[in-house]
Scaffold this motif. Structure first.
Motif, PDB file in Angstrom:
ATOM      1  N   SER A  39       0.819  -1.218   0.000  1.00 57.90           N
ATOM      2  CA  SER A  39       0.000   0.000   0.000  1.00 57.90           C
ATOM      3  C   SER A  39       0.843   1.254   0.000  1.00 57.90           C
ATOM      4  O   SER A  39       0.346   2.343  -0.280  1.00 57.90           O
ATOM      5  CB  SER A  39      -0.897   0.016   1.244  1.00 57.90           C
ATOM      6  OG  SER A  39      -0.100  -0.005   2.425  1.00 57.90           O
ATOM      7  N   ALA A  40       2.150   1.107   0.302  1.00 59.19           N
ATOM      8  CA  ALA A  40       3.014   2.282   0.323  1.00 59.19           C
ATOM      9  C   ALA A  40       3.665   2.530  -1.022  1.00 59.19           C
ATOM     10  O   ALA A  40       4.477   3.416  -1.167  1.00 59.19           O
ATOM     11  CB  ALA A  40       4.100   2.108   1.386  1.00 59.19           C
ATOM     12  N   ARG A  41       3.351   1.721  -2.026  1.00 61.24           N
ATOM     13  CA  ARG A  41       3.973   1.881  -3.330  1.00 61.24           C
ATOM     14  C   ARG A  41       3.435   3.107  -4.055  1.00 61.24           C
ATOM     15  O   ARG A  41       2.396   3.651  -3.693  1.00 61.24           O
ATOM     16  CB  ARG A  41       3.736   0.616  -4.172  1.00 61.24           C
ATOM     17  CG  ARG A  41       4.424  -0.617  -3.583  1.00 61.24           C
ATOM     18  CD  ARG A  41       5.927  -0.444  -3.592  1.00 61.24           C
ATOM     19  NE  ARG A  41       6.580  -1.518  -2.871  1.00 61.24           N
ATOM     20  CZ  ARG A  41       7.887  -1.576  -2.650  1.00 61.24           C
ATOM     21  NH1 ARG A  41       8.647  -0.608  -3.094  1.00 61.24           N
ATOM     22  NH2 ARG A  41       8.423  -2.565  -1.986  1.00 61.24           N
ATOM     23  N   PRO A  42       4.103   3.541  -5.112  1.00 65.13           N
ATOM     24  CA  PRO A  42       3.665   4.741  -5.821  1.00 65.13           C
ATOM     25  C   PRO A  42       2.236   4.649  -6.311  1.00 65.13           C
ATOM     26  O   PRO A  42       1.698   3.564  -6.538  1.00 65.13           O
ATOM     27  CB  PRO A  42       4.647   4.826  -6.999  1.00 65.13           C
ATOM     28  CG  PRO A  42       5.868   4.111  -6.524  1.00 65.13           C
ATOM     29  CD  PRO A  42       5.353   2.999  -5.658  1.00 65.13           C
ATOM     30  N   ASP A 394      11.478   3.866  -2.012  1.00 68.91           N
ATOM     31  CA  ASP A 394      11.246   2.435  -1.820  1.00 68.91           C
ATOM     32  C   ASP A 394      12.402   1.606  -2.366  1.00 68.91           C
ATOM     33  O   ASP A 394      12.839   0.631  -1.751  1.00 68.91           O
ATOM     34  CB  ASP A 394       9.946   2.006  -2.506  1.00 68.91           C
ATOM     35  CG  ASP A 394       8.718   2.231  -1.636  1.00 68.91           C
ATOM     36  OD1 ASP A 394       8.859   2.213  -0.402  1.00 68.91           O
ATOM     37  OD2 ASP A 394       7.625   2.427  -2.192  1.00 68.91           O
ATOM     38  N   GLY A 395      12.893   1.986  -3.536  1.00 65.58           N
ATOM     39  CA  GLY A 395      13.970   1.228  -4.157  1.00 65.58           C
ATOM     40  C   GLY A 395      15.250   1.237  -3.356  1.00 65.58           C
ATOM     41  O   GLY A 395      16.049   0.294  -3.427  1.00 65.58           O
ATOM     42  N   LEU A 396      15.468   2.303  -2.584  1.00 70.44           N
ATOM     43  CA  LEU A 396      16.654   2.380  -1.729  1.00 70.44           C
ATOM     44  C   LEU A 396      16.457   1.643  -0.417  1.00 70.44           C
ATOM     45  O   LEU A 396      17.385   1.576   0.399  1.00 70.44           O
ATOM     46  CB  LEU A 396      17.005   3.852  -1.458  1.00 70.44           C
ATOM     47  CG  LEU A 396      17.534   4.637  -2.666  1.00 70.44           C
ATOM     48  CD1 LEU A 396      17.672   6.113  -2.320  1.00 70.44           C
ATOM     49  CD2 LEU A 396      18.872   4.075  -3.133  1.00 70.44           C
ATOM     50  N   GLY A 397      15.256   1.080  -0.200  1.00 67.23           N
ATOM     51  CA  GLY A 397      15.024   0.277   0.992  1.00 67.23           C
ATOM     52  C   GLY A 397      14.361   0.999   2.129  1.00 67.23           C
ATOM     53  O   GLY A 397      14.311   0.478   3.249  1.00 67.23           O
ATOM     54  N   PHE A 398      13.847   2.194   1.868  1.00 66.10           N
ATOM     55  CA  PHE A 398      13.145   2.945   2.899  1.00 66.10           C
ATOM     56  C   PHE A 398      11.636   2.843   2.641  1.00 66.10           C
ATOM     57  O   PHE A 398      11.200   2.039   1.828  1.00 66.10           O
ATOM     58  CB  PHE A 398      13.611   4.407   2.902  1.00 66.10           C
ATOM     59  CG  PHE A 398      15.091   4.559   3.110  1.00 66.10           C
ATOM     60  CD1 PHE A 398      15.696   4.179   4.300  1.00 66.10           C
ATOM     61  CD2 PHE A 398      15.897   5.067   2.099  1.00 66.10           C
ATOM     62  CE1 PHE A 398      17.062   4.303   4.481  1.00 66.10           C
ATOM     63  CE2 PHE A 398      17.266   5.205   2.268  1.00 66.10           C
ATOM     64  CZ  PHE A 398      17.851   4.823   3.469  1.00 66.10           C
ATOM     65  N   SER A 399      10.855   3.668   3.320  1.00 62.94           N
ATOM     66  CA  SER A 399       9.404   3.591   3.189  1.00 62.94           C
ATOM     67  C   SER A 399       8.850   4.852   2.552  1.00 62.94           C
ATOM     68  O   SER A 399       8.997   5.946   3.104  1.00 62.94           O
ATOM     69  CB  SER A 399       8.751   3.390   4.562  1.00 62.94           C
ATOM     70  OG  SER A 399       7.352   3.546   4.472  1.00 62.94           O
ATOM     71  N   SER A 400       8.186   4.692   1.420  1.00 63.06           N
ATOM     72  CA  SER A 400       7.578   5.848   0.765  1.00 63.06           C
ATOM     73  C   SER A 400       6.388   6.377   1.553  1.00 63.06           C
ATOM     74  O   SER A 400       5.927   7.495   1.315  1.00 63.06           O
ATOM     75  CB  SER A 400       7.125   5.475  -0.648  1.00 63.06           C
ATOM     76  OG  SER A 400       6.132   4.463  -0.607  1.00 63.06           O
ATOM     77  N   ALA A 401       5.892   5.590   2.497  1.00 59.18           N
ATOM     78  CA  ALA A 401       4.780   6.040   3.327  1.00 59.18           C
ATOM     79  C   ALA A 401       5.238   6.988   4.425  1.00 59.18           C
ATOM     80  O   ALA A 401       4.425   7.696   5.012  1.00 59.18           O
ATOM     81  CB  ALA A 401       4.060   4.839   3.947  1.00 59.18           C
TER      82      ALA A 401
END
Length: 493
Positions: A39-42, A394-401
């Motif tokens: 759910s945190a994806r773009p 997200d790709g760097l391993g963090f949370s886009s949320a």
């Protein structure tokens, strides 16, 4: 308006990978999965992600719903310093010089060896230290952790009235994300699109300024200082993620794809010498473009063009954007003296300019007007609508949320971190991609940034790396830094 060859926007993806913060093995753990739910994806919806396409109506930020009507909403990326060349007295002084039959002065050059460069880097650290101390004091004035962190970020930012930093409504999402980070113990991730190359404007960045120089080094050091202080107040850690965006504007602004890539790879090599570990992460933006980037941009341009035709506010925003882009877009001129006359005409000083050059300037303005919708579509429907920053985070391993969005263009609710220290030769809103580094020799050397034409007209010396010939910065003394008419008169003499 038909945009042909839109695939050019994504055909410059190169093979070399980007710096990875979280290993693939770590990404497969249960803990990492819990931190990064789907759910945190773009934005775009699961179905759109599955098919690799996105409808314009699904774009995050692409439309703002009000009163049941979908209204296009474009956040302008206009920055006054982008057009700062138009107001530089040295431009008019150079124009007078060229019209009198002289040439733009050539810069004298000296070369610095590795040991001397290390001294310069140490001076950068000293220049940034008072800024870092101010951030620390700002945090210490509060007892609540979220308040501490917000105070530090505000102190590190400029144009806080334009970003409406004290407005609860405008800062609501920022505050909620910051509270979540404090509650969960996640690292603070401040992500911002910015730079990734030098603007191809010869009077700004000159023949010297194609690679990273001390203007960018200063900006990196400023962001590293912010991350370090945030780490002191937040056990979960902190990172500033830079998402270079010049690579997205090779078609509209004329950035050279190979040059942009070389710039990025050189900056990656520079980071260890700057003492940067993971406080500042410079992403490989092209590695995160969605598969439908080109098709979305092409469809979005048509919407922008229609909005400009139908909406007075959008039309005014586009006109202001175009005026800014006139001093970003590649003009295609290689002769420096012709460029002086060309940009004088662009800046609104056509008197005395040869008719052919004046006609070139008018044609350039028309070409810039025509390409502005593409620029706006990339920034609004592409970067924002397709969630590009979220994809990078997200790709760097963090949370886009949970990440905090920053910017180099003042927008409500979006902090604008300072990229230079504050003095006469360090205009706080001037970006490294628009300028070259300057070292002011004084009892305590100071560091800033300025345009190439300013350095040339004031007789500053260019300092280059002895081993590679790479430009590092312009060097001047206290006597050469005053601004305004007196300096222009001396430069014209």
């Amino acid at each position: 308006m038909k945009i042909e060859g839109t695939s050019d926007l994504i055909s410059i993806v190169f093979g070399k990978g980007h710096p990875t913060i979280v290993s693939e093995a770590a990404k497969n753990t249960e803990a990492h999965g819990a931190r990064h739910p789907m759910s945190a994806r773009p934005a775009g919806g699961a179905a759109a992600q599955a098919r690799g396409t996105t409808d314009l109506a699904e774009l995050d930020g692409g439309r703002e719903i009000g009163g049941g009507t979908a209204v296009p909403r474009y956040q302008s990326a206009v920055t006054q310093p982008a057009a700062g060349l138009a107001k530089a007295p040295e431009l008019l002084a150079a124009k007078r010089r060229v019209l009198s039959g002289s040439r733009l002065p050539a810069a004298s050059v000296r070369f610095a060896g590795p040991a001397e460069i290390d001294v310069f880097l140490g001076e950068l650290d000293q220049a940034v230290r008072p800024f870092e101390d101010c951030l620390r004091k700002a945090g210490a004035r509060h007892s609540d952790r979220a308040a501490q962190l917000k105070a530090i970020i505000k102190k590190a930012s400029i144009q806080t009235s334009k970003t409406r930093f004290e407005c609860p409504r405008d800062m609501a999402e920022f505050d909620a994300r910051l509270e979540r980070v404090v509650r969960t113990g996640e690292p603070i991730v401040l992500a911002m699109p910015e730079g990734g190359g030098k603007v191809p404007v010869p009077l700004k960045t000159g023949r010297f300024g194609r690679g990273p120089d001390f203007a960018e080094f200063l900006g990196i050091k400023m962001r590293a200082a912010l991350a370090r202080v945030l780490r002191e107040f937040h056990p979960g850690g902190a990172h500033v993620v830079v998402v270079p965006d010049t690579c997205l504007h090779t078609r509209d602004m004329g950035f050279c794809a190979d040059e942009v890539r070389s710039h990025l790879e050189q900056l990656w090599r520079d980071l260890p010498r700057l003492g940067i570990h993971d406080e500042v992460i410079v992403a490989d933006t092209l590695a995160y473009l969605p598969a439908d980037w080109g098709s979305v941009i092409e469809r979005s341009v048509a919407e922008v063009v229609a909005s400009i035709a139908e909406d007075d506010a959008v039309r005014e925003a586009a006109a202001a954007q175009s005026r800014s882009l006139m001093f970003i877009k590649d003009c295609g001129l290689s002769d420096e003296d012709e460029a002086v006359l060309f940009y004088a005409a662009v800046a609104g000083h056509p008197d005395g300019i040869p008719p052919g050059v004046a006609a070139q300037a008018r044609a350039f303005q028309a070409a810039t007007d025509e390409v502005t919708p593409l620029y706006m579509a990339i920034n609004h429907h592409g970067i924002r609508g397709l969630g590009l920053i979220e994809r990078v985070v997200d790709g760097l391993g963090f949370s886009s949320a949970s990440y905090l969005r920053a910017s180099v263009h003042a927008k409500p609710g979006c902090p604008r971190p300072a990229l230079s220290v504050f003095h006469a030769m360090a205009p706080v809103a001037l970006l490294p991609m628009h300028a070259l580094g300057v070292r002011v020799i004084d009892e305590t050397p100071r560091w800033g940034l300025s345009f190439d034409v300013v350095g040339r007209m004031r007789g500053w010396q260019a300092v280059c790396e002895a081993t590679t010939g790479r430009f590092l910065f312009y060097e001047t003394t206290q006597e050469g830094v005053e601004m305004g008419g007196a300096c222009a008169e001396r430069a014209a003499a």
